[in-house]
Design a protein around this motif. Structure first.
Motif, PDB file in Angstrom:
ATOM      1  N   MET A   1       0.818  -1.147   0.081  1.00 36.43           N
ATOM      2  CA  MET A   1      -0.030   0.018   0.057  1.00 36.43           C
ATOM      3  C   MET A   1       1.018   1.340   0.107  1.00 36.43           C
ATOM      4  N   SER A   2       0.587   2.189  -0.810  1.00 35.63           N
ATOM      5  CA  SER A   2       1.193   3.251  -0.934  1.00 35.63           C
ATOM      6  C   SER A   2       0.356   4.627  -0.084  1.00 35.63           C
ATOM      7  N   PHE A   3       1.201   5.534   0.579  1.00 31.86           N
ATOM      8  CA  PHE A   3       0.688   6.945   0.875  1.00 31.86           C
ATOM      9  C   PHE A   3       1.667   8.010   0.597  1.00 31.86           C
ATOM     10  N   ALA A   4       1.411   8.366  -0.679  1.00 30.38           N
ATOM     11  CA  ALA A   4       2.077   9.568  -1.148  1.00 30.38           C
ATOM     12  C   ALA A   4       2.352  10.798  -0.506  1.00 30.38           C
ATOM     13  N   SER A   5       1.324  10.977   0.165  1.00 24.07           N
ATOM     14  CA  SER A   5       1.377  12.175   1.044  1.00 24.07           C
ATOM     15  C   SER A   5       1.622  12.050   2.563  1.00 24.07           C
ATOM     16  N   PRO A   6       2.947  12.614   2.788  1.00 24.89           N
ATOM     17  CA  PRO A   6       3.159  12.509   4.301  1.00 24.89           C
ATOM     18  C   PRO A   6       2.074  12.718   5.463  1.00 24.89           C
ATOM     19  N   ALA A   7       1.265  13.640   5.009  1.00 22.63           N
ATOM     20  CA  ALA A   7       0.097  13.927   5.902  1.00 22.63           C
ATOM     21  C   ALA A   7      -0.634  12.721   6.013  1.00 22.63           C
ATOM     22  N   VAL A   8      -0.997  12.009   4.958  1.00 21.36           N
ATOM     23  CA  VAL A   8      -1.906  10.827   4.953  1.00 21.36           C
ATOM     24  C   VAL A   8      -0.872   9.727   6.049  1.00 21.36           C
ATOM     25  N   THR A   9       0.377   9.848   5.723  1.00 21.44           N
ATOM     26  CA  THR A   9       1.037   8.813   6.513  1.00 21.44           C
ATOM     27  C   THR A   9       0.970   8.873   7.971  1.00 21.44           C
ATOM     28  N   ILE A  10       0.985  10.242   8.413  1.00 18.32           N
ATOM     29  CA  ILE A  10       0.766  10.562   9.948  1.00 18.32           C
ATOM     30  C   ILE A  10      -0.593  10.513  10.246  1.00 18.32           C
ATOM     31  N   GLY A  11      -1.635  10.838   9.255  1.00 19.07           N
ATOM     32  CA  GLY A  11      -3.074  10.776   9.637  1.00 19.07           C
ATOM     33  C   GLY A  11      -3.409   9.115  10.011  1.00 19.07           C
ATOM     34  N   ARG A  12      -2.968   8.056   9.071  1.00 16.94           N
ATOM     35  CA  ARG A  12      -2.884   6.947   9.300  1.00 16.94           C
ATOM     36  C   ARG A  12      -2.650   6.227  10.593  1.00 16.94           C
ATOM     37  N   ALA A  13      -1.632   6.726  11.311  1.00 15.66           N
ATOM     38  CA  ALA A  13      -1.228   6.269  12.527  1.00 15.66           C
ATOM     39  C   ALA A  13      -2.399   6.555  13.747  1.00 15.66           C
ATOM     40  N   PHE A  14      -3.085   7.502  13.407  1.00 20.28           N
ATOM     41  CA  PHE A  14      -4.071   7.534  14.198  1.00 20.28           C
ATOM     42  C   PHE A  14      -5.590   6.928  14.191  1.00 20.28           C
ATOM     43  N   THR A  15      -5.367   6.101  13.034  1.00 22.91           N
ATOM     44  CA  THR A  15      -6.602   5.138  12.970  1.00 22.91           C
ATOM     45  C   THR A  15      -6.307   3.752  13.338  1.00 22.91           C
ATOM     46  N   ASP A  16      -7.462   3.041  13.463  1.00 27.78           N
ATOM     47  CA  ASP A  16      -7.163   1.540  14.017  1.00 27.78           C
ATOM     48  C   ASP A  16      -7.937   0.782  13.264  1.00 27.78           C
ATOM     49  N   THR A  17      -8.126   1.006  11.577  1.00 31.49           N
ATOM     50  CA  THR A  17      -8.424   0.196  10.869  1.00 31.49           C
ATOM     51  C   THR A  17      -7.203  -0.559  10.319  1.00 31.49           C
ATOM     52  N   ALA A  32      11.744   6.485   4.464  1.00 37.98           N
ATOM     53  CA  ALA A  32      11.574   5.791   3.012  1.00 37.98           C
ATOM     54  C   ALA A  32      10.931   6.913   2.205  1.00 37.98           C
ATOM     55  N   GLN A  33       9.972   7.739   2.514  1.00 39.33           N
ATOM     56  CA  GLN A  33       9.232   8.535   1.500  1.00 39.33           C
ATOM     57  C   GLN A  33      10.417   9.621   1.107  1.00 39.33           C
ATOM     58  N   LEU A  34      11.137  10.002   2.058  1.00 35.14           N
ATOM     59  CA  LEU A  34      12.133  11.142   1.996  1.00 35.14           C
ATOM     60  C   LEU A  34      13.398  10.685   0.867  1.00 35.14           C
ATOM     61  N   THR A  35      13.837   9.425   1.356  1.00 36.42           N
ATOM     62  CA  THR A  35      14.583   8.765   0.425  1.00 36.42           C
ATOM     63  C   THR A  35      14.106   8.598  -0.890  1.00 36.42           C
ATOM     64  N   GLY A  36      13.084   8.203  -1.287  1.00 35.31           N
ATOM     65  CA  GLY A  36      12.502   8.008  -2.322  1.00 35.31           C
ATOM     66  C   GLY A  36      12.368   9.409  -3.333  1.00 35.31           C
ATOM     67  N   GLY A  37      11.975  10.441  -2.584  1.00 33.28           N
ATOM     68  CA  GLY A  37      11.801  11.657  -2.950  1.00 33.28           C
ATOM     69  C   GLY A  37      13.262  12.255  -3.317  1.00 33.28           C
ATOM     70  N   ALA A  38      14.208  12.001  -2.561  1.00 31.71           N
ATOM     71  CA  ALA A  38      15.723  12.564  -2.907  1.00 31.71           C
ATOM     72  C   ALA A  38      16.054  11.746  -4.238  1.00 31.71           C
ATOM     73  N   VAL A  39      16.068  10.283  -4.110  1.00 30.35           N
ATOM     74  CA  VAL A  39      16.363   9.669  -5.433  1.00 30.35           C
ATOM     75  C   VAL A  39      15.627  10.097  -6.493  1.00 30.35           C
ATOM     76  N   THR A  40      14.496  10.404  -6.613  1.00 31.15           N
ATOM     77  CA  THR A  40      13.686  10.828  -7.622  1.00 31.15           C
ATOM     78  C   THR A  40      14.184  12.192  -8.154  1.00 31.15           C
ATOM     79  N   LEU A  41      14.494  13.059  -7.182  1.00 28.29           N
ATOM     80  CA  LEU A  41      14.926  14.235  -7.675  1.00 28.29           C
ATOM     81  C   LEU A  41      16.482  14.435  -8.198  1.00 28.29           C
ATOM     82  N   GLY A  42      17.337  13.485  -7.608  1.00 29.97           N
ATOM     83  CA  GLY A  42      18.490  13.273  -8.456  1.00 29.97           C
ATOM     84  C   GLY A  42      18.276  12.628  -9.609  1.00 29.97           C
TER      85      GLY A  42
END
Length: 70
Positions: A1-17, A32-42
């Motif tokens: 599963m992918s959460f492209a938005s960091p806000a969604v990642t943090i928000g999903r930590a508050f759910t129990d689904t 991992a998200q930041l690493t992927g973004g840096a690799v993509t930028l490079g």
């Protein structure tokens, strides 16, 4: 599963689904998200280079002015 938005990642930590993220997994997930973004930028910079006209104003008017040759 992918959460492209960091806000969604943090928000999903508050759910129990079933789609939630364990609070202890948020930091590695964000890393991992930041690493992927840096690799993509490079890779984008390597493939496409610097945009035309990205220099200072004198280079945009006449590239020879930036090097003292006219």
């Amino acid at each position: 599963m992918s959460f492209a938005s960091p806000a969604v990642t943090i928000g999903r930590a508050f759910t129990d689904t079933f789609a939630g993220i364990a609070p202890g997994s948020v930091a590695p997930f964000r890393a991992a998200q930041l690493t992927g973004g840096a690799v993509t930028l490079g890779l984008t910079a390597a493939f496409f280079g610097r945009p035309v006209g990205a220099g200072d104003a004198s280079e945009r008017r006449d590239p020879r002015l930036a090097h003292g040759r006219l």
